[in-house]
Design a protein around this motif. Structure first.
Motif, PDB file in Angstrom:
ATOM      1  N   GLU A   1      -3.505  12.289   0.882  1.00  0.00           N
ATOM      2  CA  GLU A   1      -4.601  12.118   1.838  1.00  0.00           C
ATOM      3  C   GLU A   1      -5.708  11.235   1.258  1.00  0.00           C
ATOM      4  O   GLU A   1      -6.261  10.362   1.943  1.00  0.00           O
ATOM      5  CB  GLU A   1      -5.141  13.505   2.242  1.00  0.00           C
TER       6      GLU A   1
ATOM      7  N   THR B   1       0.845  -1.207   0.000  1.00  0.00           N
ATOM      8  CA  THR B   1       0.000   0.000   0.000  1.00  0.00           C
ATOM      9  C   THR B   1       0.880   1.258   0.000  1.00  0.00           C
ATOM     10  O   THR B   1       0.511   2.259   0.587  1.00  0.00           O
ATOM     11  CB  THR B   1      -0.916   0.064   1.257  1.00  0.00           C
TER      12      THR B   1
ATOM     13  N   HIS C   1      -6.979   3.428   0.695  1.00  0.00           N
ATOM     14  CA  HIS C   1      -6.357   2.180   1.181  1.00  0.00           C
ATOM     15  C   HIS C   1      -7.167   1.626   2.359  1.00  0.00           C
ATOM     16  O   HIS C   1      -7.395   0.416   2.455  1.00  0.00           O
ATOM     17  CB  HIS C   1      -4.927   2.428   1.650  1.00  0.00           C
TER      18      HIS C   1
ATOM     19  N   GLY D   1       1.039   7.958   5.059  1.00  0.00           N
ATOM     20  CA  GLY D   1      -0.334   7.537   5.388  1.00  0.00           C
ATOM     21  C   GLY D   1      -0.695   6.242   4.689  1.00  0.00           C
ATOM     22  O   GLY D   1      -1.353   5.358   5.265  1.00  0.00           O
ATOM     23  N   SER D   2      -0.253   6.100   3.451  1.00  0.00           N
ATOM     24  CA  SER D   2      -0.543   4.892   2.672  1.00  0.00           C
ATOM     25  C   SER D   2       0.184   3.689   3.260  1.00  0.00           C
ATOM     26  O   SER D   2      -0.403   2.624   3.467  1.00  0.00           O
ATOM     27  CB  SER D   2      -0.113   5.100   1.217  1.00  0.00           C
TER      28      SER D   2
ATOM     29  N   VAL E   1      -1.263   2.109   6.527  1.00  0.00           N
ATOM     30  CA  VAL E   1      -2.459   1.259   6.417  1.00  0.00           C
ATOM     31  C   VAL E   1      -2.025  -0.197   6.262  1.00  0.00           C
ATOM     32  O   VAL E   1      -2.481  -1.082   6.991  1.00  0.00           O
ATOM     33  CB  VAL E   1      -3.360   1.696   5.235  1.00  0.00           C
TER      34      VAL E   1
ATOM     35  N   THR F   1      -3.768  -0.538  -3.834  1.00  0.00           N
ATOM     36  CA  THR F   1      -3.958  -1.417  -2.683  1.00  0.00           C
ATOM     37  C   THR F   1      -3.847  -2.827  -3.247  1.00  0.00           C
ATOM     38  O   THR F   1      -4.654  -3.207  -4.102  1.00  0.00           O
ATOM     39  CB  THR F   1      -5.364  -1.239  -2.065  1.00  0.00           C
TER      40      THR F   1
ATOM     41  N   SER G   1      -4.472   7.490   1.203  1.00  0.00           N
ATOM     42  CA  SER G   1      -4.526   6.700   2.436  1.00  0.00           C
ATOM     43  C   SER G   1      -5.962   6.350   2.802  1.00  0.00           C
ATOM     44  O   SER G   1      -6.237   5.249   3.273  1.00  0.00           O
ATOM     45  CB  SER G   1      -3.803   7.403   3.582  1.00  0.00           C
TER      46      SER G   1
END
Ligand code: KG4
Ligand code: ZN
Length: 357
Positions: free
Chosen positions: A45, A8, A51, A86-87, A90, A13, A48
């Protein structure tokens, strides 16, 4: 050994189940291209959040397509960097939770190492030493790989990545995102000699790349020639096709020419060309030519394994799991993670190197 891979790091994903590091049992990829297209690039943003929405159904899908239960896997491999924080988080959080729940071993994988392993599925085993050109939207690196798991960066971009240059040039020509496949399609009907762009060379003679000047040269050409960006995507002008072909040819010459020069110095037994830009037919042809001149094979991943996927993460993770590597519960994402563990050049770089000798 059955390994679940999770990826991710950017805007895909992906989950895959791989047997013994070489056989894809299932591979599921949910692309976010539709979300980011209108912005002409990935919006972190939004990436994420998407994901978060997709991670559970995508992993479930990987198990149901493989027709196995979660209890049947022997380990989990997850991308820990480089990428968008952020990605990455996850995937890392999900993988940790799953490893804890299943009481299975977990390893973190460098995304770039994953791209190198993407050639493992449809080619003979890699002969070492190898030279790997990894070209994607975020990275452009040449790695000398004397043996499995040992990496030395011998060339890198000093500014934009090659895929980033394709995406930015496409945007300024009014073309769709991602730019690479669109430019390649238009370039097939264009004259690569129509516009002559200088192939960027480093003042210090190092085998590094630079694509930001080329992007500016394209911009300048558009401004000075009065060429109109595409308004109807279905009907690009011949001038746009010629410009696309000339730009692509310059990027390909820079990549393949530098790979050739470095190969003559390091004498690899295999060339590897992987990452999203490795989908490009002109780059494949130029790489085959280089390999032919060197008398060695060149391995590419099939197109669906060239862009981001989790099968390559599972393959790279399998080697680490087989070697007994285990991540602790403090496993974390590292946006700046590097892939160099021999002859590390300087202290600054050293700070970011995880896999040392
Ligand atoms: O490996 P990847 O999916 O994601 C990153 O890790 O960055 O690579 C995506 C990049 C994009 O910049 C895209 O424009 C480029 O790969 N790309 C291509 C082609 N297909 C994808 N570039 C040139 N020619 C292509 N056919
Ligand atoms: Zn990638």
């Amino acid at each position: 050994m059955l390994v679940l891979g999770i990826e991710t790091s950017c805007d895909e994903t992906a989950a895959a189940i791989v047997r013994d590091g070489r056989e894809i049992v299932s591979s599921v990829i949910a692309s976010q291209v539709a979300t980011h297209r209108r912005f002409g690039g990935v919006v972190p943003e939004l990436a994420s959040r998407e994901h978060l929405d997709k991670i559970v159904p995508i992993v479930e899908e990987a198990f149901s397509r493989a027709n196995i239960t979660k209890e049947q896997i022997d380990g989990i491999a997850v991308t820990i960097g480089p990428g968008l924080i952020g990605s990455l988080l996850v995937g890392v959080s999900y993988a940790k939770a799953m490893a804890l729940a299943l009481n299975q071993p977990l390893v973190g994988v460098n995304h770039i190492e994953g791209h190198i392993y993407s050639v493992c599925f449809e080619n003979p085993p890699i002969q070492y030493p190898a030279l790997a050109l990894i070209v994607s939207g975020g990275h452009t690196n040449l790695f000398f790989v004397p043996q499995a798991g040992k990496y030395k960066v011998v060339g890198r971009t000093r500014d934009d990545a090659a895929g980033e240059a394709f995406d930015k040039v496409a945007k300024l020509l009014g073309l769709d995102y991602p730019g690479g496949p669109v430019i390649e399609r238009l370039a097939r009907e264009g004259n690569p000699k129509a516009v002559s762009f200088a192939i960027p060379r480093m003042g210090d003679g190092k085998p590094d790349f630079s694509f930001s000047g080329l992007k500016t040269a394209v911009q300048k050409y558009v401004r000075e020639s009065g060429l109109q960006p595409v308004s109807d995507v279905g009907k690009p002008s011949q001038g746009i096709k010629d410009l696309a072909a000339s730009f692509q040819s310059t990027v390909v010459h820079s990549l393949a020419g530098t790979m050739h020069r470095v190969a003559e110095e390091f004498l690899p037994k295999t060339l590897i060309v992987a990452g999203g830009v490795a989908c490009n037919g002109a780059l494949r042809e130029a790489s085959r030519e280089v390999a032919g001149k060197l008398g060695i094979p060149v391995y590419f991943p099939s197109p669906h394994l060239s862009t981001d996927n989790a099968a390559m993460i599972a393959a790279a993770g399998t080697v680490r799991l087989e070697a007994g590597e285990r991540a602790g519960w403090d496993l974390n994402a590292d946006v700046m993670l590097r892939l160099q563990n021999i002859d590390v050049e300087d202290a600054e770089l050293r700070k970011h190197v995880r896999y040392r000798l």
